[in-house]
Design a protein around this motif. Structure first.
Motif, PDB file in Angstrom:
ATOM      1  N   SER A 220      -2.291   3.391  -0.351  1.00  0.00           N
ATOM      2  CA  SER A 220      -1.124   3.192   0.332  1.00  0.00           C
ATOM      3  C   SER A 220       0.001   4.427  -0.346  1.00  0.00           C
ATOM      4  CB  SER A 220      -0.276   1.818  -0.118  1.00  0.00           C
ATOM      5  OG  SER A 220      -0.176   1.831  -1.562  1.00  0.00           O
ATOM      6  N   GLN A 221      -0.328   4.963  -1.529  1.00  0.00           N
ATOM      7  CA  GLN A 221       0.463   6.226  -1.904  1.00  0.00           C
ATOM      8  C   GLN A 221       0.099   7.318  -1.018  1.00  0.00           C
ATOM      9  OE1 GLN A 221      -0.111   7.197  -6.072  1.00  0.00           O
ATOM     10  NE2 GLN A 221       1.778   8.266  -6.120  1.00  0.00           N
ATOM     11  N   TYR A 225       2.258  10.366   2.108  1.00  0.00           N
ATOM     12  CA  TYR A 225       2.024  11.850   2.076  1.00  0.00           C
ATOM     13  C   TYR A 225       1.685  12.277   3.678  1.00  0.00           C
ATOM     14  CZ  TYR A 225       3.334  11.619  -2.556  1.00  0.00           C
ATOM     15  OH  TYR A 225       4.148  11.066  -3.775  1.00  0.00           O
ATOM     16  N   LYS A 226       1.213  11.386   4.318  1.00  0.00           N
ATOM     17  CA  LYS A 226       0.640  11.542   5.624  1.00  0.00           C
ATOM     18  C   LYS A 226       1.623  11.525   6.712  1.00  0.00           C
ATOM     19  CE  LYS A 226      -4.165  10.297   4.485  1.00  0.00           C
ATOM     20  NZ  LYS A 226      -5.402   9.398   4.804  1.00  0.00           N
ATOM     21  N   LYS A 227       2.717  10.971   6.296  1.00  0.00           N
ATOM     22  CA  LYS A 227       3.726  10.688   7.268  1.00  0.00           C
ATOM     23  C   LYS A 227       4.970  11.809   7.248  1.00  0.00           C
ATOM     24  CE  LYS A 227       1.703   6.611   8.216  1.00  0.00           C
ATOM     25  NZ  LYS A 227       1.252   6.621   9.375  1.00  0.00           N
ATOM     26  N   ARG A 234       7.075   6.717   7.465  1.00  0.00           N
ATOM     27  CA  ARG A 234       7.036   7.200   6.062  1.00  0.00           C
ATOM     28  C   ARG A 234       7.775   6.169   5.405  1.00  0.00           C
ATOM     29  NH1 ARG A 234       6.132  12.100   3.148  1.00  0.00           N
ATOM     30  NH2 ARG A 234       7.002  12.066   1.162  1.00  0.00           N
ATOM     31  N   ARG A 235       9.149   5.557   6.005  1.00  0.00           N
ATOM     32  CA  ARG A 235       9.763   4.502   5.283  1.00  0.00           C
ATOM     33  C   ARG A 235       9.043   3.189   5.191  1.00  0.00           C
ATOM     34  NH1 ARG A 235      14.218   6.757   8.444  1.00  0.00           N
ATOM     35  NH2 ARG A 235      13.697   5.191  10.202  1.00  0.00           N
ATOM     36  N   LYS A 236       8.134   3.012   6.089  1.00  0.00           N
ATOM     37  CA  LYS A 236       7.360   1.995   6.286  1.00  0.00           C
ATOM     38  C   LYS A 236       6.349   1.929   5.138  1.00  0.00           C
ATOM     39  CE  LYS A 236       8.041   0.386  11.133  1.00  0.00           C
ATOM     40  NZ  LYS A 236       7.670   0.338  12.522  1.00  0.00           N
ATOM     41  N   ALA A 237       5.841   3.190   5.129  1.00  0.00           N
ATOM     42  CA  ALA A 237       4.617   3.297   4.288  1.00  0.00           C
ATOM     43  C   ALA A 237       5.181   3.161   2.691  1.00  0.00           C
ATOM     44  CB  ALA A 237       3.972   4.743   4.371  1.00  0.00           C
ATOM     45  N   GLN A 240       5.599  -0.502   1.990  1.00  0.00           N
ATOM     46  CA  GLN A 240       4.358  -1.072   1.649  1.00  0.00           C
ATOM     47  C   GLN A 240       3.939  -0.879   0.299  1.00  0.00           C
ATOM     48  OE1 GLN A 240       1.184   0.109   3.912  1.00  0.00           O
ATOM     49  NE2 GLN A 240      -0.149  -1.351   3.815  1.00  0.00           N
ATOM     50  N   TYR A 241       3.913   0.538  -0.102  1.00  0.00           N
ATOM     51  CA  TYR A 241       3.677   0.862  -1.420  1.00  0.00           C
ATOM     52  C   TYR A 241       4.538   0.181  -2.633  1.00  0.00           C
ATOM     53  CZ  TYR A 241       3.432   3.939  -5.358  1.00  0.00           C
ATOM     54  OH  TYR A 241       3.388   4.726  -6.686  1.00  0.00           O
ATOM     55  N   SER A 242       5.946  -0.103  -2.335  1.00  0.00           N
ATOM     56  CA  SER A 242       6.608  -0.656  -3.195  1.00  0.00           C
ATOM     57  C   SER A 242       6.243  -2.176  -3.432  1.00  0.00           C
ATOM     58  CB  SER A 242       8.020  -0.628  -2.766  1.00  0.00           C
ATOM     59  OG  SER A 242       8.289   0.801  -2.826  1.00  0.00           O
ATOM     60  N   ARG A 243       5.864  -2.783  -2.078  1.00  0.00           N
ATOM     61  CA  ARG A 243       5.532  -4.116  -2.098  1.00  0.00           C
ATOM     62  C   ARG A 243       4.350  -4.371  -2.806  1.00  0.00           C
ATOM     63  NH1 ARG A 243       7.389  -4.189   3.181  1.00  0.00           N
ATOM     64  NH2 ARG A 243       5.064  -3.747   4.031  1.00  0.00           N
TER      65      ARG A 243
END
Length: 426
Positions: A220-221, A225-227, A234-237, A240-243
């Protein structure tokens, strides 16, 4: 002080209003620290001076005036907490950095005192009455707050997390459940090979929550960086990483609660060491051991200090005795003949000339229990646990650290009478 937490169901515009209030709190705290830094050396800047300065900020900035006056005062008190912590570390001559106050940029909460909010008669909704436009929020949760009068609620705090917004209530009530004596005593030695080994030889496996979730977290990290920067993807990614990290944090907390609850209910005396005895250094603070880059991730994943905090909390609640002993020589001393048997960290078996052969951590756990019974614990280790109540002037951050918030999973596993549960509100 008992802290009850509900999840909030709100509209998108209410979420934005909460975010604005949280940003305002961060602004006030940072301005208070700047006022302390730039203030004249001969002038005394204390908690009351910062509260007075927060009132001046309300007159200067309209967005600060929109926040409730007591919330503004609580925000300035957060700045004073950082300053007073720095003073205390300097007075105690703490080794290393003293924690000079820093400007915050990741604040996630806003705290109200006894005004700025109004609880619905059903106590399933709360209305924030300042001019930030938050309005009425729906509370989702299983905690039963109906039996407490509104006057007993001393703090209300809105918290932003990776999976949404939460509302915390600090209720001025004692949380005790004195248990009958069991006649059992136990010593605990925590480590990395197993989460803990007790003086009876039982080894609790180390769950390693972060290690198990590390692959998914890294995946997820990389997706972040792909966004494109600033895009919704990018905000959604990032969310997801924070969750994923939030899930690991909650797993650690629930694991520590469950084990500490079982240990304290099953034993009259719980002896533990201030830090793992397997470390060769005399300074065995967890914060110092985290400086070892080879073991830092595993040490943080084990969450030893959190386990100790919950042991001290449940010891107070159940009327048990929790004793912390100094860690020196607990792993090298023979628990039978008291002869020092030096061994490296890689040596996991204690072999003594007297004929005693034990697993290294088992031998240490026995020594910890014997030291607790003979010496009464370390005089500076808060051996009988943390207090179950806090001063009314303390912030909700300090109140949460007293660890009176328990999970619903533990609530469902209670074996005491249901009427007692309703009265004590576990």
């Amino acid at each position: 002080m008992l802290v009850l937490e509900y999840k909030i169901k709100a509209k998108p515009q209410q979420d934005k209003a909460i975010d604005e209030a949280i940003t305002t709190v961060q602004f006030i705290r940072n301005k208070a620290i700047r006022y302390w830094i730039d203030g004249p050396k001969d002038a005394k800047i204390d908690r009351f001076a910062l509260n007075k300065y927060s009132t001046a900020l309300r007159q200067e900035f309209s967005f600060v005036k929109d926040l409730n006056s007591m919330a503004v005062q609580a925000s300035a008190e957060r700045g004073w907490q950082a300053i007073s912590r720095f003073y205390d570390n300097c007075k105690s001559k703490k080794a290393g950095k003293k924690g000079y106050p820093r400007f915050q940029r990741d604040n996630r909460s806003v705290e109200y005192k006894t005004s700025g909010w109004k609880l619905h008669p059903t106590k399933r909704r709360i209305a924030i009455t300042d001019k930030k436009g938050i309005g009425e929020l729906k509370l989702l949760g299983k905690w039963d707050i109906h039996q407490y009068p509104v006057k007993s609620i001393k703090r209300v705090r809105l918290v932003r997390r990776a999976d949404g917004y939460y509302c915390q209530f600090a209720v001025d009530v004692e949380c005790l459940d004195i248990q009958p004596p069991t006649g059992q005593e136990i010593g605990l030695d925590v480590g990395l090979e197993s989460f803990y080994t007790d003086s009876n030889g039982h080894q609790e496996p180390n769950p390693k929550f972060l290690r198990k979730a590390e692959t998914a977290i890294k995946h997820s990290q990389r997706a972040i960086y792909k966004k494109k920067k600033g895009s919704s993807g990018r905000r959604k990614a990032v969310a997801q990483y924070s969750r994923k990290h939030l899930r690991v944090s909650r797993q650690r907390t629930e694991h520590a609660k469950r084990l500490a609850l079982h240990v304290c209910k099953s034993n009259d005396l719980v002896a533990y060491v201030d830090a793992p005895a397997a470390c060769r250094r005399l300074d065995l603070r967890v914060a110092n051991m985290l400086k070892n880059h080879c073991l830092a991730k595993s040490i943080a994943d084990a969450s030893w200090y959190q386990f100790r905090q919950w042991i001290e909390h449940f010891a107070i609640k159940f009327g048990r005795l929790a004793v912390a002993v100094p860690p020196q020589y607990t792993s090298v001393e023979c628990s039978q003949c008291k002869v020092i048997v030096k061994k490296s960290l890689s040596t996991r078996t204690h072999v003594c000339k007297c004929g005693l052969i034990l697993q290294r951590d088992w031998n240490a756990a026995i020594n910890i229990l014997l030291k607790a019974k003979s010496r009464g614990g370390h005089p500076q280790s808060h051996a009988v646990g943390v207090g179950t109540s806090t001063l009314l002037g303390a912030s909700l951050v300090e109140q949460v650290l007293t660890l009176n918030t328990e999970s619903h999973a533990l609530y469902r596993r209670r074996s005491v009478n249901r009427s007692v549960l309703r009265r004590l509100l576990f």
